[in-house]
Motif scaffolding. Structure first.
Motif, PDB file in Angstrom:
ATOM      1  N   ALA A 120       0.849  -1.192   0.000  1.00 11.22           N
ATOM      2  CA  ALA A 120       0.000   0.000   0.000  1.00 11.22           C
ATOM      3  C   ALA A 120       0.886   1.244   0.000  1.00 11.22           C
ATOM      4  O   ALA A 120       1.771   1.382   0.852  1.00 11.22           O
ATOM      5  CB  ALA A 120      -0.912  -0.004   1.220  1.00 11.22           C
ATOM      6  N   ALA A 121       0.633   2.137  -0.919  1.00 13.01           N
ATOM      7  CA  ALA A 121       1.479   3.328  -1.049  1.00 13.01           C
ATOM      8  C   ALA A 121       1.303   4.289   0.115  1.00 13.01           C
ATOM      9  O   ALA A 121       2.235   5.040   0.449  1.00 13.01           O
ATOM     10  CB  ALA A 121       1.178   4.033  -2.368  1.00 13.01           C
ATOM     11  N   THR A 122       0.139   4.283   0.736  1.00 14.30           N
ATOM     12  CA  THR A 122      -0.150   5.206   1.838  1.00 14.30           C
ATOM     13  C   THR A 122      -0.968   4.501   2.914  1.00 14.30           C
ATOM     14  O   THR A 122      -1.593   3.464   2.666  1.00 14.30           O
ATOM     15  CB  THR A 122      -0.951   6.431   1.347  1.00 14.30           C
ATOM     16  N   GLN A 123      -0.992   5.116   4.098  1.00 13.66           N
ATOM     17  CA  GLN A 123      -1.822   4.584   5.175  1.00 13.66           C
ATOM     18  C   GLN A 123      -3.300   4.654   4.807  1.00 13.66           C
ATOM     19  O   GLN A 123      -4.085   3.772   5.175  1.00 13.66           O
ATOM     20  CB  GLN A 123      -1.571   5.365   6.468  1.00 13.66           C
ATOM     21  N   ALA A 124      -3.672   5.697   4.071  1.00 10.76           N
ATOM     22  CA  ALA A 124      -5.075   5.840   3.658  1.00 10.76           C
ATOM     23  C   ALA A 124      -5.520   4.665   2.800  1.00 10.76           C
ATOM     24  O   ALA A 124      -6.649   4.180   2.930  1.00 10.76           O
ATOM     25  CB  ALA A 124      -5.271   7.158   2.913  1.00 10.76           C
ATOM     26  N   ILE A 125      -4.647   4.189   1.916  1.00 12.13           N
ATOM     27  CA  ILE A 125      -4.980   3.037   1.074  1.00 12.13           C
ATOM     28  C   ILE A 125      -5.094   1.776   1.926  1.00 12.13           C
ATOM     29  O   ILE A 125      -6.030   0.979   1.759  1.00 12.13           O
ATOM     30  CB  ILE A 125      -3.934   2.877  -0.044  1.00 12.13           C
ATOM     31  N   GLU A 126      -4.150   1.573   2.844  1.00  7.23           N
ATOM     32  CA  GLU A 126      -4.238   0.406   3.730  1.00  7.23           C
ATOM     33  C   GLU A 126      -5.558   0.413   4.497  1.00  7.23           C
ATOM     34  O   GLU A 126      -6.250  -0.612   4.577  1.00  7.23           O
ATOM     35  CB  GLU A 126      -3.061   0.388   4.706  1.00  7.23           C
ATOM     36  N   ASP A 127      -5.913   1.543   5.064  1.00  6.42           N
ATOM     37  CA  ASP A 127      -7.162   1.646   5.832  1.00  6.42           C
ATOM     38  C   ASP A 127      -8.380   1.380   4.949  1.00  6.42           C
ATOM     39  O   ASP A 127      -9.327   0.683   5.358  1.00  6.42           O
ATOM     40  CB  ASP A 127      -7.280   3.035   6.462  1.00  6.42           C
ATOM     41  N   LEU A 128      -8.348   1.903   3.739  1.00 10.21           N
ATOM     42  CA  LEU A 128      -9.477   1.764   2.820  1.00 10.21           C
ATOM     43  C   LEU A 128      -9.751   0.303   2.479  1.00 10.21           C
ATOM     44  O   LEU A 128     -10.894  -0.166   2.550  1.00 10.21           O
ATOM     45  CB  LEU A 128      -9.208   2.561   1.536  1.00 10.21           C
ATOM     46  N   VAL A 129      -8.713  -0.434   2.128  1.00  6.43           N
ATOM     47  CA  VAL A 129      -8.930  -1.815   1.679  1.00  6.43           C
ATOM     48  C   VAL A 129      -9.326  -2.728   2.834  1.00  6.43           C
ATOM     49  O   VAL A 129     -10.151  -3.639   2.663  1.00  6.43           O
ATOM     50  CB  VAL A 129      -7.697  -2.373   0.927  1.00  6.43           C
ATOM     51  N   PHE A 130      -8.775  -2.509   4.014  1.00  3.22           N
ATOM     52  CA  PHE A 130      -9.163  -3.343   5.145  1.00  3.22           C
ATOM     53  C   PHE A 130     -10.596  -3.062   5.575  1.00  3.22           C
ATOM     54  O   PHE A 130     -11.334  -3.990   5.946  1.00  3.22           O
ATOM     55  CB  PHE A 130      -8.185  -3.159   6.311  1.00  3.22           C
ATOM     56  N   THR A 131     -11.006  -1.814   5.523  1.00  3.68           N
ATOM     57  CA  THR A 131     -12.392  -1.474   5.855  1.00  3.68           C
ATOM     58  C   THR A 131     -13.354  -2.117   4.870  1.00  3.68           C
ATOM     59  O   THR A 131     -14.386  -2.688   5.250  1.00  3.68           O
ATOM     60  CB  THR A 131     -12.578   0.056   5.852  1.00  3.68           C
ATOM     61  N   GLU A 132     -13.024  -2.058   3.570  1.00  5.55           N
ATOM     62  CA  GLU A 132     -13.906  -2.629   2.559  1.00  5.55           C
ATOM     63  C   GLU A 132     -13.937  -4.151   2.636  1.00  5.55           C
ATOM     64  O   GLU A 132     -14.998  -4.777   2.460  1.00  5.55           O
ATOM     65  CB  GLU A 132     -13.470  -2.181   1.164  1.00  5.55           C
ATOM     66  N   CYS A 133     -12.800  -4.757   2.927  1.00  7.30           N
ATOM     67  CA  CYS A 133     -12.768  -6.213   3.063  1.00  7.30           C
ATOM     68  C   CYS A 133     -13.650  -6.660   4.228  1.00  7.30           C
ATOM     69  O   CYS A 133     -14.405  -7.633   4.120  1.00  7.30           O
ATOM     70  CB  CYS A 133     -11.335  -6.695   3.268  1.00  7.30           C
ATOM     71  N   ALA A 134     -13.569  -5.943   5.344  1.00  4.74           N
ATOM     72  CA  ALA A 134     -14.394  -6.275   6.503  1.00  4.74           C
ATOM     73  C   ALA A 134     -15.880  -6.140   6.175  1.00  4.74           C
ATOM     74  O   ALA A 134     -16.700  -6.972   6.581  1.00  4.74           O
ATOM     75  CB  ALA A 134     -14.021  -5.377   7.678  1.00  4.74           C
TER      76      ALA A 134
END
Length: 232
Positions: free
Chosen positions: A162-176
């Motif tokens: 993940a290029a940024t923390q925002a991207i990491e947060d986004l994908v984990f939230t959507e996966c959940a």
């Protein structure tokens, strides 16, 4: 917001109703065009092979799939003994057909729970397989890989970051959200990309017990696929 974040957010919105697929089902169903699709990383496969040290005799491949990284590794080390672990039996069957003349030991298993011998391998590798999991899931696996290496052995990981923390947060939230929608338990592996930032990936490796963890970098034109070198 940066362009990459916005592009990913739009893609997630466009695919928000697509059901999640079990990991082995996903890859077995796409076997026919898998190697053509993964050819995008041909330079990365060669990069990984080139980084392996001279004189190695055996290697562990976590999430080996059809062995695309091994195609390059065997060209450099034709007598190398390789242990490969993967969930998808159809992919392992293709690997056996491609490299039936090599010293291959293949295991259809979950590499998180599959036992590994200690002090057994000169090197371990993983290629584009661990970007579906949390840092909490990865750290015990990294520790197990570390223990499986001989003193001075190395672990090479080439994977989506993940290029940024925002991207990491986004994908984990959507996966959940999708897991809850589909009624999928936390213990079930699904194919959905949840890459960590480089900082978080390397921190999990350090906490797993490697003596050194180094970012080798990125190939030109691909800022999302990092190579990381760990030493026991």
């Amino acid at each position: 917001m940066d362009k990459e974040y916005l592009s990913l957010k739009k893609w997630l919105e466009d695919t928000r109703d697509v059901p999640l697929e079990a990991m082995d089902t996903f890859f077995n169903a796409r076997l026919g065009d898998y190697e053509e699709h993964m050819a995008h990383w041909s330079a990365h496969y060669q990069w990984m092979a080139d980084l392996l040290p001279e004189g190695i005799t055996n290697l562990l491949d976590i999430g080996c799939g059809t062995g695309l990284e091994l195609d390059c590794i065997f060209r450099r080390f034709p007598t190398l003994s390789v242990t490969g672990i993967d969930l998808a039996e159809d992919m392992l069957a293709m690997l056996r057909r491609k490299h039936g003349d090599k010293a291959l030991t293949l295991c259809r298993a979950d590499y998180f729970t599959c036992p590994l011998p200690e002090d057994a391998y000169d090197c371990a590798v993983s290629f584009e397989t661990l970007h579906h999991y949390t840092a909490e899931q990865k750290q015990p696996l990294f520790a197990k890989i570390c223990r499986s290496l001989r003193p001075g052995g190395i672990y090479l990981e080439c994977d989506y970051i993940a290029a940024t923390q925002a991207i990491e947060d986004l994908v984990f939230t959507e996966c959940a959200r999708r897991r809850q929608r589909d009624g999928i338990s936390d213990g079930t592996f699904v194919h959905f990309d949840t890459p960590l930032t480089l900082e978080h990936e390397m921190d999990a490796m350090r906490r797993a017990g490697f003596s050194s963890v180094e970012s080798v970098g990125f190939l030109e034109g691909d800022s999302n696929t990092a190579m990381i070198l760990c030493k026991k």
